[in-house]
Write a protein that holds these residues in place. Structure first.
Motif, PDB file in Angstrom:
ATOM      1  N   MET B   1       0.831  -1.208   0.000  1.00 42.48           N
ATOM      2  CA  MET B   1       0.000   0.000   0.000  1.00 42.48           C
ATOM      3  C   MET B   1       0.871   1.265   0.000  1.00 42.48           C
ATOM      4  O   MET B   1       0.696   2.163  -0.799  1.00 42.48           O
ATOM      5  CB  MET B   1      -0.888  -0.021   1.245  1.00 42.48           C
ATOM      6  CG  MET B   1      -1.985   1.012   1.220  1.00 42.48           C
ATOM      7  SD  MET B   1      -2.941   0.963   2.727  1.00 42.48           S
ATOM      8  CE  MET B   1      -3.862  -0.551   2.504  1.00 42.48           C
ATOM      9  N   ARG B   3       3.859   1.450  -0.851  1.00 48.37           N
ATOM     10  CA  ARG B   3       4.753   1.506  -2.023  1.00 48.37           C
ATOM     11  C   ARG B   3       4.199   2.419  -3.106  1.00 48.37           C
ATOM     12  O   ARG B   3       4.942   3.132  -3.769  1.00 48.37           O
ATOM     13  CB  ARG B   3       4.972   0.090  -2.589  1.00 48.37           C
ATOM     14  CG  ARG B   3       6.070  -0.664  -1.857  1.00 48.37           C
ATOM     15  CD  ARG B   3       6.237  -2.047  -2.411  1.00 48.37           C
ATOM     16  NE  ARG B   3       6.723  -2.060  -3.787  1.00 48.37           N
ATOM     17  CZ  ARG B   3       6.733  -3.131  -4.557  1.00 48.37           C
ATOM     18  NH1 ARG B   3       6.288  -4.277  -4.079  1.00 48.37           N
ATOM     19  NH2 ARG B   3       7.184  -3.079  -5.775  1.00 48.37           N
ATOM     20  N   GLY B   4       2.888   2.372  -3.274  1.00 46.97           N
ATOM     21  CA  GLY B   4       2.264   3.235  -4.273  1.00 46.97           C
ATOM     22  C   GLY B   4       2.489   4.700  -3.972  1.00 46.97           C
ATOM     23  O   GLY B   4       2.779   5.504  -4.868  1.00 46.97           O
ATOM     24  N   VAL B   5       2.381   5.048  -2.689  1.00 47.17           N
ATOM     25  CA  VAL B   5       2.593   6.445  -2.296  1.00 47.17           C
ATOM     26  C   VAL B   5       4.070   6.807  -2.458  1.00 47.17           C
ATOM     27  O   VAL B   5       4.402   7.925  -2.871  1.00 47.17           O
ATOM     28  CB  VAL B   5       2.127   6.672  -0.833  1.00 47.17           C
ATOM     29  CG1 VAL B   5       2.259   8.137  -0.467  1.00 47.17           C
ATOM     30  CG2 VAL B   5       0.702   6.209  -0.645  1.00 47.17           C
ATOM     31  N   VAL B   7       6.077   5.549  -4.680  1.00 43.46           N
ATOM     32  CA  VAL B   7       6.301   5.714  -6.125  1.00 43.46           C
ATOM     33  C   VAL B   7       5.848   7.108  -6.558  1.00 43.46           C
ATOM     34  O   VAL B   7       6.557   7.821  -7.272  1.00 43.46           O
ATOM     35  CB  VAL B   7       5.528   4.626  -6.922  1.00 43.46           C
ATOM     36  CG1 VAL B   7       5.486   4.961  -8.402  1.00 43.46           C
ATOM     37  CG2 VAL B   7       6.155   3.264  -6.709  1.00 43.46           C
ATOM     38  N   LYS B   8       4.683   7.502  -6.100  1.00 40.49           N
ATOM     39  CA  LYS B   8       4.150   8.838  -6.430  1.00 40.49           C
ATOM     40  C   LYS B   8       5.098   9.924  -5.921  1.00 40.49           C
ATOM     41  O   LYS B   8       5.418  10.883  -6.624  1.00 40.49           O
ATOM     42  CB  LYS B   8       2.755   8.973  -5.810  1.00 40.49           C
ATOM     43  CG  LYS B   8       2.119  10.320  -5.925  1.00 40.49           C
ATOM     44  CD  LYS B   8       2.065  10.983  -4.574  1.00 40.49           C
ATOM     45  CE  LYS B   8       1.833  12.454  -4.675  1.00 40.49           C
ATOM     46  NZ  LYS B   8       2.263  13.176  -3.507  1.00 40.49           N
ATOM     47  N   TRP B  11       8.297  10.040  -8.080  1.00 35.94           N
ATOM     48  CA  TRP B  11       8.098  10.688  -9.384  1.00 35.94           C
ATOM     49  C   TRP B  11       8.031  12.204  -9.234  1.00 35.94           C
ATOM     50  O   TRP B  11       8.473  12.953 -10.087  1.00 35.94           O
ATOM     51  CB  TRP B  11       6.825  10.172 -10.061  1.00 35.94           C
ATOM     52  CG  TRP B  11       7.053   8.918 -10.836  1.00 35.94           C
ATOM     53  CD1 TRP B  11       8.222   8.497 -11.394  1.00 35.94           C
ATOM     54  CD2 TRP B  11       6.086   7.910 -11.150  1.00 35.94           C
ATOM     55  NE1 TRP B  11       8.040   7.294 -12.023  1.00 35.94           N
ATOM     56  CE2 TRP B  11       6.736   6.913 -11.895  1.00 35.94           C
ATOM     57  CE3 TRP B  11       4.734   7.749 -10.873  1.00 35.94           C
ATOM     58  CZ2 TRP B  11       6.100   5.783 -12.372  1.00 35.94           C
ATOM     59  CZ3 TRP B  11       4.093   6.621 -11.348  1.00 35.94           C
ATOM     60  CH2 TRP B  11       4.777   5.655 -12.091  1.00 35.94           C
ATOM     61  N   LEU B 111      -5.506  11.884  -3.596  1.00 35.46           N
ATOM     62  CA  LEU B 111      -4.604  11.078  -2.765  1.00 35.46           C
ATOM     63  C   LEU B 111      -5.373  10.408  -1.628  1.00 35.46           C
ATOM     64  O   LEU B 111      -5.221   9.208  -1.376  1.00 35.46           O
ATOM     65  CB  LEU B 111      -3.514  12.001  -2.203  1.00 35.46           C
ATOM     66  CG  LEU B 111      -2.232  11.362  -1.742  1.00 35.46           C
ATOM     67  CD1 LEU B 111      -1.602  10.543  -2.842  1.00 35.46           C
ATOM     68  CD2 LEU B 111      -1.255  12.437  -1.273  1.00 35.46           C
ATOM     69  N   LEU B 114      -7.739   7.386  -2.129  1.00 32.41           N
ATOM     70  CA  LEU B 114      -7.168   6.040  -2.172  1.00 32.41           C
ATOM     71  C   LEU B 114      -7.235   5.410  -0.773  1.00 32.41           C
ATOM     72  O   LEU B 114      -7.270   6.130   0.223  1.00 32.41           O
ATOM     73  CB  LEU B 114      -5.709   6.115  -2.640  1.00 32.41           C
ATOM     74  CG  LEU B 114      -5.492   6.603  -4.069  1.00 32.41           C
ATOM     75  CD1 LEU B 114      -4.031   6.924  -4.316  1.00 32.41           C
ATOM     76  CD2 LEU B 114      -5.968   5.564  -5.070  1.00 32.41           C
ATOM     77  N   PRO B 115      -7.229   4.089  -0.710  1.00 30.19           N
ATOM     78  CA  PRO B 115      -7.341   3.446   0.609  1.00 30.19           C
ATOM     79  C   PRO B 115      -6.025   3.475   1.383  1.00 30.19           C
ATOM     80  O   PRO B 115      -5.380   2.445   1.589  1.00 30.19           O
ATOM     81  CB  PRO B 115      -7.750   2.012   0.252  1.00 30.19           C
ATOM     82  CG  PRO B 115      -7.213   1.792  -1.095  1.00 30.19           C
ATOM     83  CD  PRO B 115      -7.214   3.115  -1.797  1.00 30.19           C
ATOM     84  N   VAL B 116      -5.615   4.648   1.753  1.00 33.38           N
ATOM     85  CA  VAL B 116      -4.367   4.786   2.497  1.00 33.38           C
ATOM     86  C   VAL B 116      -4.635   5.745   3.659  1.00 33.38           C
ATOM     87  O   VAL B 116      -5.268   6.788   3.474  1.00 33.38           O
ATOM     88  CB  VAL B 116      -3.233   5.272   1.555  1.00 33.38           C
ATOM     89  CG1 VAL B 116      -3.570   6.571   0.868  1.00 33.38           C
ATOM     90  CG2 VAL B 116      -1.917   5.409   2.272  1.00 33.38           C
TER      91      VAL B 116
END
Lengths: 300, 271
Positions: B1, B3-5, B7-8, B11, B111, B114-116
Motif C-alpha cells: 500500500m 509503495r504506491g505512495v 512511487v508517487k 516521481w 490522494l 485512495l485506501p491509504v
C-alpha cells in the motif's frame, strides 16, 4: 433487513462563516443510483467530504458499509471509487502512471480494467495532465474512480467538462455497475441528468435534507401540466374548473392548468364537459425541484 | 500500500532532489577548493574585521583566534550559509508538500480518495524525505571529496571525522525537517508554511549569532538548531557529538510525531 450502503443520521458539520451541513439523514441502499441535488453551497460537497473521512462530523453518524466514515476511512475506501467535484491532478501524471500508482496502493493490477475504460472514454494513456483539457482530466478521474470495480461510487458532479457522448457513456457505465449490484451516489446540478439516471433523489438546502424520495414517488406526487381544448370559446368560458385542477391561463378555447392528484378523476370530469382535446404532460424534475423549493422556502 | 505512495512521491521529487544535489555538489566542491587557497587572506580579513570573526566564530562554535588551524578552516565548508541554505531549502520544499501543498493545489482529494491512512501517507512521505536527504547530502559530500583530493594530505581532515560532521549535518536535517512536517500539518497553504519554517530557521541562525554578543540570547541559544551543529569541534577533536545528535534527533522526532497526530486528526478542506 440489509444495512444501507451509506447511512447518515443528524449529520452536522459547520466550517468557516458559511457552508457546511446542519442535519443530513441519508440511507442509500445497495444497487441504487442516488442523486444528491441542491444549489451551490447547500452542503452537497461537505456531506461527501464527511463520507470520505476528509472532514470529521461535529455531530451525528456517518457510515459506509456499516463502518464509521472517520475512523475507518482508509478501509472503507478499498471498496469506494471517488471522483472529486473540482478535480485537481498532478501536472506530471499520465493515465498510465496514475493507474500504476493506484494499482500499487490498492494491491491489485488495474492495468487491463483501466485500458478498457480509457478506450471507452477515449482517453490517451500517455498524455500528461498538464497538456490535458478539463474534459480529459475529468475522464482520467472517472477511470481512476471506476478501474478497481468498487462496490460504491461517490461522484461529485461527474459530468462537469464532459461532452454529450461522454455523458451518455458515463451514464451507461453507471447503469452497468448498478445492474451487478454496485451502488452509485452522485451529486449534480443537472436535474435532467438525475431524472434520467437515478432511482432515488435527495435534496439538500441550507445544509438540511428537505426531500429524500424515489423518482417514481416524486413524479406521482408532483402536479402535472394539463391543456384542455373546448369546442367553442363560449364553452371554455362557461366551464367551471374542479378543485383538483388549478387554472393558470385561459386563451380562446384553451385552458392551461395544473393537475393535483390522480388523472383518473380528470378523465371522469372531462367526460362530462364539451372538451375537444386534452393533454396531460408529466413535469420534468427541474419544474418539480423549483416548485419544491418555492413550496418549502417561499418566494424570494 | 505504502509503495504506491512512495512511487508517487519519487516521481514528484526526483528532479528537484537531483537539482538540489547538483547545486550542493558544486557549492561544496568550490568551497573546498577555494577556502584553503584563501587561508592567508581569510586570516587577514578576520584580523581586520572583528564582526567577521564573531560571525565565523558563531558559525563554527569555536574561538577563532585560538583554534584556527588549516583543518578547522575546512569546517567552514560545512557551515557556509550557501550550504545550509541549500540543505534547508531542499527539505523545507519537500516537507511542506504533505499536506500543505497537496491541500493548496487540491490534489489531496485524489490522494486521500485512495485506501491509504493519513499516517501511512505521512510515513511514506517521511521515508522519501529521509532518502532524498541522504541523496542530497551524499552529492554534497561527493563535491567535498572530489575537491579535497587537491588539498595536501596533512591539511585534509580524516575520513572518519568528515563522516561525523556529515552525521551531525544529517541531524540538523532531521530536526529542521521534523519542524517543517509539523508546520505543514497545521497549514492548508504551502506559502505560509514555507515562510514560517524559513523564519524559524533564520531566527535560529540569528540566535546563535546574537549569543556571541548578548547575554539574554546566550540563555536561549539552546533553542537554536545550530547550537547542536559544530563541525569545527568535531574536526578538531574527532569525537562523535552524541549529545548533539541525540538532541537534534529528539527535537525532530517530537515535531514529526506532533505533525503526524495533527494530520491524522485535522479536517481537510480544499474548497
Amino acid at each position: 433487513m440489509t444495512r444501507p450502503v451509506i447511512e447518515t443520521r443528524n449529520l452536522r458539520k459547520r466550517y468557516g462563516r458559511a457552508g457546511g451541513i446542519e442535519s443530513v439523514d441519508l440511507a442509500v441502499e445497495a444497487g441504487q443510483i442516488y442523486g444528491f441535488v441542491g444549489p451551490n453551497g447547500a452542503g452537497k460537497t461537505t456531506t461527501i467530504r464527511v463520507l470520505l473521512g476528509f472532514l470529521r462530523a461535529a455531530e451525528g453518524v456517518a457510515r459506509i458499509f456499516g463502518r464509521d466514515c472517520w475512523h475507518h476511512s482508509h478501509i472503507i475506501k478499498r471498496d469506494v471509487g471517488y471522483l472529486p467535484g473540482d478535480l485537481r491532478l498532478y501536472p506530471w501524471l499520465t493515465a498510465q502512471r496514475a493507474i500504476y500508482i493506484a494499482s500499487r496502493v490498492r494491491g491489485v493490477d488495474l492495468a487491463d480494467a483501466a485500458r478498457e475504460l480509457a478506450a471507452r472514454f477515449d482517453l490517451p494513456m500517455n498524455q500528461r495532465v498538464r497538456t490535458m483539457s478539463r474534459g480529459m482530466r475529468q475522464k482520467l478521474g472517472i477511470v481512476l474512480a471506476l478501474a478497481h470495480r468498487p462496490r460504491l461510487l461517490i461522484l461529485d458532479e461527474p459530468t462537469t467538462g464532459l461532452d454529450p457522448p461522454m455523458r451518455i457513456e458515463l451514464a451507461n457505465c453507471l447503469r452497468e455497475r448498478v445492474a451487478v449490484g454496485d451502488t452509485v451516489f452522485f451529486s449534480s446540478h443537472s436535474l435532467a441528468e438525475v431524472e434520467q439516471l437515478c432511482d432515488r433523489v435527495g435534496i439538500v438546502r441550507d445544509g438540511c435534507m428537505v426531500a429524500d424520495e424515489s423518482i417514481v414517488e416524486w413524479r406521482e406526487r408532483a402536479p402535472r401540466v394539463v391543456v384542455l381544448r373546448f369546442h367553442t370559446p363560449a364553452a371554455a368560458a362557461a366551464a367551471v374548473p374542479p378543485d383538483f385542477l388549478q387554472l393558470t391561463r385561459r386563451q380562446d378555447t384553451a385552458w392551461y392548468a395544473t393537475l393535483h392528484g390522480s388523472s383518473i378523476r380528470l378523465m371522469q370530469w372531462i367526460a362530462t364537459q364539451p372538451v375537444a382535446d386534452a393533454a396531460v404532460e408529466r413535469p420534468d424534475l427541474e419544474t418539480l425541484f423549483h416548485s419544491y423549493y418555492l413550496a418549502t422556502r417561499g418566494p424570494a | 500500500m505504502i509503495r504506491g505512495v512512495l512511487v508517487k512521491s519519487f516521481w514528484e521529487s526526483n528532479l528537484p532532489t537531483l537539482l538540489f544535489g547538483i547545486a550542493l555538489f558544486l557549492v561544496m566542491a568550490i568551497l573546498t577548493f577555494v577556502i584553503p587557497q584563501l587561508q592567508k587572506e581569510i586570516g587577514q580579513a578576520l584580523a581586520q574585521l572583528p564582526f567577521a570573526k564573531s560571525f565565523l566564530a558563531a558559525l563554527l562554535g569555536i574561538d577563532v583566534d585560538q583554534e584556527m588551524t588549516a583543518q578547522v578552516l575546512q569546517s567552514v565548508v560545512w557551515v557556509h550559509p550557501a550550504v545550509l541554505a541549500l540543505v534547508w531549502a531542499h527539505e523545507i520544499v519537500f516537507c511542506t508538500r504533505i499536506p500543505a501543498a497537496e491541500i493548496d493545489r487540491g490534489t489531496i482529494d485524489v490522494l486521500l480518495g485512495l485506501p491509504v491512512s493519513r499516517r501511512s501517507l505521512y510515513v511514506a512521505e517521511t521515508l522519501m524525505w529521509l532518502a532524498t536527504g541522504c541523496v542530497v547530502l551524499a552529492m554534497g559530500s561527493a563535491g567535498y571529496f572530489v575537491s579535497a583530493q587537491r588539498i595536501l594530505p596533512e591539511l585534509r581532515p580524516g575520513l572518519d571525522r568528515v563522516l561525523m560532521v556529515l552525521a551531525n549535518l544529517f541531524g540538523v536535517y532531521v530536526a529542521v525537517g521534523g519542524l517543517a512536517f509539523l508546520v505543514s500539518a497545521c497549514n492548508s497553504r504551502r506559502g505560509p508554511a514555507i515562510a514560517l519554517v524559513f523564519t524559524l530557521v533564520l531566527a535560529s541562525f540569528l540566535l546563535t549569532f546574537l549569543a556571541r554578543f548578548w547575554t539574554p540570547a546566550q540563555q536561549l541559544e539552546f533553542l537554536s538548531v545550530l547550537h547542536y551543529y559544530q563541525p569545527a569541534q568535531v574536526l578538531r577533536t574527532g569525537n562523535l557529538p552524541v549529545r548533539d545528535l541525540a538532541a537534534l534527533g529528539l527535537a525532530g522526532a517530537l515535531a514529526w510525531t506532533a505533525g503526524c497526530e495533527v494530520l491524522a486528526r485535522r479536517n481537510i478542506c480544499t474548497v
